[in-house]
Design a protein around this motif. Structure first.
Motif, PDB file in Angstrom:
ATOM      1  N   ASP A 110       0.839  -1.197   0.000  1.00  0.00           N
ATOM      2  CA  ASP A 110       0.000   0.000   0.000  1.00  0.00           C
ATOM      3  C   ASP A 110       0.877   1.252   0.000  1.00  0.00           C
ATOM      4  N   PRO A 111       0.336   2.407  -0.401  1.00  0.00           N
ATOM      5  CA  PRO A 111       1.093   3.655  -0.295  1.00  0.00           C
ATOM      6  C   PRO A 111       1.520   3.893   1.144  1.00  0.00           C
ATOM      7  N   GLY A 112       2.804   4.106   1.342  1.00  0.00           N
ATOM      8  CA  GLY A 112       3.343   4.254   2.690  1.00  0.00           C
ATOM      9  C   GLY A 112       4.086   3.020   3.165  1.00  0.00           C
ATOM     10  N   ALA A 113       3.993   1.923   2.412  1.00  0.00           N
ATOM     11  CA  ALA A 113       4.663   0.677   2.804  1.00  0.00           C
ATOM     12  C   ALA A 113       6.172   0.855   2.872  1.00  0.00           C
ATOM     13  N   ALA A 114       6.738   1.627   1.941  1.00  0.00           N
ATOM     14  CA  ALA A 114       8.191   1.805   1.909  1.00  0.00           C
ATOM     15  C   ALA A 114       8.694   2.515   3.160  1.00  0.00           C
ATOM     16  N   ALA A 115       7.942   3.498   3.638  1.00  0.00           N
ATOM     17  CA  ALA A 115       8.351   4.225   4.847  1.00  0.00           C
ATOM     18  C   ALA A 115       8.319   3.292   6.057  1.00  0.00           C
ATOM     19  N   ARG A 116       7.286   2.459   6.170  1.00  0.00           N
ATOM     20  CA  ARG A 116       7.196   1.515   7.282  1.00  0.00           C
ATOM     21  C   ARG A 116       8.321   0.485   7.197  1.00  0.00           C
ATOM     22  N   PHE A 117       8.632   0.061   5.973  1.00  0.00           N
ATOM     23  CA  PHE A 117       9.705  -0.911   5.774  1.00  0.00           C
ATOM     24  C   PHE A 117      11.051  -0.303   6.184  1.00  0.00           C
ATOM     25  N   ALA A 118      11.290   0.941   5.791  1.00  0.00           N
ATOM     26  CA  ALA A 118      12.542   1.609   6.149  1.00  0.00           C
ATOM     27  C   ALA A 118      12.679   1.747   7.664  1.00  0.00           C
ATOM     28  N   ALA A 119      11.581   2.056   8.340  1.00  0.00           N
ATOM     29  CA  ALA A 119      11.608   2.175   9.792  1.00  0.00           C
ATOM     30  C   ALA A 119      11.907   0.831  10.443  1.00  0.00           C
ATOM     31  N   GLU A 120      11.340  -0.233   9.865  1.00  0.00           N
ATOM     32  CA  GLU A 120      11.581  -1.580  10.391  1.00  0.00           C
ATOM     33  C   GLU A 120      13.050  -1.970  10.234  1.00  0.00           C
ATOM     34  N   ILE A 121      13.624  -1.674   9.074  1.00  0.00           N
ATOM     35  CA  ILE A 121      15.022  -1.995   8.834  1.00  0.00           C
ATOM     36  C   ILE A 121      15.935  -1.168   9.743  1.00  0.00           C
ATOM     37  N   GLU A 122      15.584   0.084   9.954  1.00  0.00           N
ATOM     38  CA  GLU A 122      16.389   0.926  10.836  1.00  0.00           C
ATOM     39  C   GLU A 122      16.368   0.411  12.273  1.00  0.00           C
ATOM     40  N   ALA A 123      15.216  -0.090  12.693  1.00  0.00           N
ATOM     41  CA  ALA A 123      15.078  -0.566  14.062  1.00  0.00           C
ATOM     42  C   ALA A 123      15.698  -1.950  14.264  1.00  0.00           C
ATOM     43  N   ARG A 124      15.613  -2.812  13.243  1.00  0.00           N
ATOM     44  CA  ARG A 124      16.051  -4.205  13.403  1.00  0.00           C
ATOM     45  C   ARG A 124      17.107  -4.624  12.383  1.00  0.00           C
ATOM     46  N   GLY A 125      17.666  -3.635  11.677  1.00  0.00           N
ATOM     47  CA  GLY A 125      18.533  -3.934  10.551  1.00  0.00           C
ATOM     48  C   GLY A 125      19.668  -4.889  10.840  1.00  0.00           C
ATOM     49  N   GLU A 126      20.269  -4.803  12.030  1.00  0.00           N
ATOM     50  CA  GLU A 126      21.417  -5.654  12.331  1.00  0.00           C
ATOM     51  C   GLU A 126      21.027  -7.126  12.427  1.00  0.00           C
ATOM     52  N   TYR A 127      19.735  -7.424  12.628  1.00  0.00           N
ATOM     53  CA  TYR A 127      19.294  -8.809  12.737  1.00  0.00           C
ATOM     54  C   TYR A 127      18.757  -9.362  11.416  1.00  0.00           C
ATOM     55  N   VAL A 128      18.367  -8.487  10.516  1.00  0.00           N
ATOM     56  CA  VAL A 128      17.684  -8.921   9.295  1.00  0.00           C
ATOM     57  C   VAL A 128      18.704  -9.344   8.238  1.00  0.00           C
ATOM     58  N   LYS A 129      18.515 -10.540   7.713  1.00  0.00           N
ATOM     59  CA  LYS A 129      19.355 -11.074   6.635  1.00  0.00           C
ATOM     60  C   LYS A 129      18.544 -11.402   5.390  1.00  0.00           C
ATOM     61  N   VAL A 130      17.281 -11.813   5.589  1.00  0.00           N
ATOM     62  CA  VAL A 130      16.427 -12.280   4.492  1.00  0.00           C
ATOM     63  C   VAL A 130      15.077 -11.582   4.573  1.00  0.00           C
ATOM     64  N   ILE A 131      14.576 -11.120   3.418  1.00  0.00           N
ATOM     65  CA  ILE A 131      13.210 -10.589   3.322  1.00  0.00           C
ATOM     66  C   ILE A 131      12.363 -11.668   2.661  1.00  0.00           C
ATOM     67  N   SER A 132      11.423 -12.226   3.401  1.00  0.00           N
ATOM     68  CA  SER A 132      10.546 -13.272   2.885  1.00  0.00           C
ATOM     69  C   SER A 132       9.258 -12.630   2.376  1.00  0.00           C
ATOM     70  N   LEU A 133       9.048 -12.673   1.066  1.00  0.00           N
ATOM     71  CA  LEU A 133       7.943 -11.950   0.429  1.00  0.00           C
ATOM     72  C   LEU A 133       6.720 -12.843   0.228  1.00  0.00           C
ATOM     73  N   ASN A 134       5.559 -12.279   0.529  1.00  0.00           N
ATOM     74  CA  ASN A 134       4.287 -12.947   0.270  1.00  0.00           C
ATOM     75  C   ASN A 134       3.269 -11.843   0.006  1.00  0.00           C
ATOM     76  N   SER A 135       3.200 -11.393  -1.252  1.00  0.00           N
ATOM     77  CA  SER A 135       2.431 -10.182  -1.562  1.00  0.00           C
ATOM     78  C   SER A 135       1.845 -10.240  -2.966  1.00  0.00           C
ATOM     79  N   PRO A 136       0.588  -9.755  -3.116  1.00  0.00           N
ATOM     80  CA  PRO A 136       0.001  -9.646  -4.450  1.00  0.00           C
ATOM     81  C   PRO A 136       0.389  -8.363  -5.174  1.00  0.00           C
ATOM     82  N   GLY A 137       1.294  -7.572  -4.578  1.00  0.00           N
ATOM     83  CA  GLY A 137       1.742  -6.341  -5.222  1.00  0.00           C
ATOM     84  C   GLY A 137       0.993  -5.129  -4.727  1.00  0.00           C
ATOM     85  N   GLY A 138       1.094  -4.043  -5.510  1.00  0.00           N
ATOM     86  CA  GLY A 138       0.451  -2.793  -5.121  1.00  0.00           C
ATOM     87  C   GLY A 138       1.203  -1.598  -5.669  1.00  0.00           C
TER      88      GLY A 138
END
Length: 266
Positions: A110-138
């Motif tokens: 949805d519009p705004g998803a990128a901002a939420r994703f960036a905030a998530e990566i900033e908060a947990r970035g050191e732990y994240v290695k893989v992005i597991s996608l399950n999405s119909p797009g948008g």
């Protein structure tokens, strides 16, 4: 001057004209014809823009979560049905950190998803290695931004067995430094379109479509994705999907070969 005299002089001028004059006349004649057809096309675009576009909006209820496939110009069903409930996939994309450094990204972009994703990566970035996608797009703009951030962080993107990555989701997937698709993952592409309620003018509609197409094509090229992937997208109407086979995923480099060390272990 009598009509037959005028006509005679006209044909005499044509017969005695040099090739340059004739070529210029033919050119301007074709230009005038093209202008007529352009006016017709613009009117058709305006009529389409003022009505409901036939695009697939993953967040709209009353539609199947997956549009039918386009194979050789004929719609077919998806090769495998996603395991996740359709209503879950319609919801705005959600991010959840799981074990093994996997960040689940599930739902519509949805519009705004990128901002939420960036905030998530900033908060947990050191732990994240893989992005597991399950999405119909948008939203394409958000998909591009997410994809760019994924590449900047050198993360892996993955579509698990029974998961879905369709429409603009493969743009996100393309950002992975390593890109994986398990067997029976459902991955498909189609044309970008204006899925909002605002209807632009014909000129704006054409300009927006051309700009979005160019941006996506350039981004996929920068990510190392084969051009054939975007050709299939451009040939597929927005209310259909071109489902990619395992062979095509490798051919277009949407999935990467495993590292040499991993191949030796297997």
């Amino acid at each position: 001057m009598r009509p037959n005299q005028a006509l005679g002089r006209f044909w005499h001028a044509v017969a005695t004209a040099d090739d340059g004059v004739l070529m210029r006349g033919a050119f301007f004649g074709l230009l005038a014809t093209a202008a007529v057809f352009l006016v017709i096309d613009v009117r058709e675009i305006y009529q389409t823009a003022s009505q409901e576009l036939p695009g697939f909006d993953p967040q709209r209820t009353g539609q199947p979560v997956l549009p039918p496939a386009l194979t050789d110009g004929k719609p077919h069903e998806a090769p495998v049905q996603p395991e996740t409930d359709a209503e879950v996939l319609r919801q705005p994309i959600r991010f959840e950190l799981k074990t093994g450094g996997i960040l689940s990204a599930e739902g519509a972009i949805d519009p705004g998803a990128a901002a939420r994703f960036a905030a998530e990566i900033e908060a947990r970035g050191e732990y994240v290695k893989v992005i597991s996608l399950n999405s119909p797009g948008g939203a394409v703009e958000d998909a591009l931004a997410m994809s760019t951030l994924i590449r900047d962080k050198k993360l892996t993107t993955r579509v698990a067995k029974g998961a879905l990555c369709a429409s603009s989701c493969p743009i996100v997937m393309a950002g992975g430094a390593v890109r994986e698709a398990e067997k029976d993952a459902v991955i498909g592409v189609h044309q970008v379109f204006n899925g909002g309620t605002d209807r632009p003018s014909p000129e704006q509609a054409m300009s927006s479509a051309q700009t979005a197409t160019a941006r996506v094509a350039r981004h996929l090229d920068e990510m190392g994705i084969g051009s054939g992937l975007w050709f299939h997208a451009l040939e597929t109407p927005p209310d259909r999907l071109y489902y990619l086979t395992e062979a095509e995923l490798k051919q277009f480099k949407l999935v990467t070969e495993p590292p040499a060390t991993a191949r030796k272990k297997s």
